[in-house]
Motif scaffolding. Structure first.
Motif: not given
Length: 301
Positions: A284-288
């Motif tokens: 998704x490329x979301x921040x951790x």
């Protein structure tokens, strides 16, 4: 004398009577190897009527090495505002001014912004010369993508503020370029790894000098290498991989993947929580931190 001739001579006299205004040249200087100064930079320094330097002593050493005799005045963080008017007055009076910093390109984490802005506001000519830049040299030698990058400069000194700054740039899908003090770089890398994740990175010390050193690999590996040393010395530039592009991570038609749906499917496949977090972040490329919260909320009870 004909009226046309009188008019032409009058126009010529008016043009000749206009006072020439000087040019402000922004001149990069070597970041390590003294030979990394361009022929054009030397020409500009030789013909300038005034050199505005971040450190007059370092400037004088550079100028003396090339047999350049010119007046030098200081222009650094604490006096730039006061010095700016003097430099603009000199330019308006017809003096060519060369602006230099201690090393590299002025304005890039160095003084000069106020001077350039004031000169442009006065309608004066500003001539930026190409030349040495630690940020660009580190970028092209890092092995990381150079088609899109963000120069960050120095992060805050305190860990809490540093982590906040890193959180703000975590989603940026561009290679990140940092400067850091040698005595803070180990702590800085630990925060980078914690906030941005264990991305690919490159660290270079003492660019262009005979003892230049490169470290390349995951942030954790670079951190471990430096942490094992008794001391880190020299000028340090750190280049870190950017966040994955959302459109590239989605990989399909119709835009980005629904993070919650991805997490539900991964749990449905019987994967453990740690693996779900890792895969969900990559897909998704979301921040951790956001991935962590979503996985915690959707984890089967």
């Amino acid at each position: 004398m004909s009226e046309a001739k009188r008019g032409a001579e009058g126009a010529r006299g008016s043009a000749e009577g206009e006072q020439r205004r000087g040019t402000l040249s922004v001149v990069p200087t070597p970041i390590g190897n003294p030979r990394d100064i361009t022929l054009r930079a030397l020409d500009v320094l030789r013909t300038a009527g005034l050199v505005a330097a971040e450190d007059t002593r370092r400037a004088r050493r550079l100028l003396d090495a090339h047999d350049i005799d010119v007046r030098v005045v200081s222009c650094y963080d604490h006096n730039e505002q006061a010095r700016t008017k003097e430099l603009v007055d000199a330019l308006n009076a017809g003096t060519d001014v060369a602006l230099i910093s201690d090393a590299g390109t002025p304005l890039v984490n160095d003084p000069g912004y106020l001077v350039v802005g004031a000169a442009l506001a006065e309608g004066l000519r500003v001539d930026p010369l190409p030349g040495a830049s630690a940020a660009l040299s580190a970028l092209v030698g890092s092995g990381l993508p150079a088609n899109r990058f963000l120069y960050v400069g120095f992060l805050p000194r305190k860990s809490a503020a540093r982590r906040t700054a890193l959180t703000e740039i975590a989603p940026v899908a561009a290679t990140l370029i940092f400067f850091e003090a040698p005595h803070r770089v180990v702590e800085m890398l630990a925060d980078v790894c914690e906030v941005l994740g264990d991305r690919s990175a490159a660290l270079v010390r003492n660019l262009t000098k005979s003892y230049e050193e490169w470290l390349r690999g995951p942030v954790s590996q670079v951190h471990a290498d430096l942490a094992a040393r008794d001391e880190v010395k020299g000028e340090v530039t750190v280049v870190v991989e950017g966040a994955p592009r959302r459109d590239a991570a989605a990989g399909g038609v119709g835009g980005a993947l629904d993070p919650d749906r991805v997490i539900e499917l991964l749990f449905g496949a019987g994967l453990d929580t740690r693996t779900v977090r890792s895969l969900a972040g990559a897909l998704t490329g979301l921040h951790r931190n956001e991935v962590y919260d979503r996985v915690s909320a959707l984890r089967p009870r």
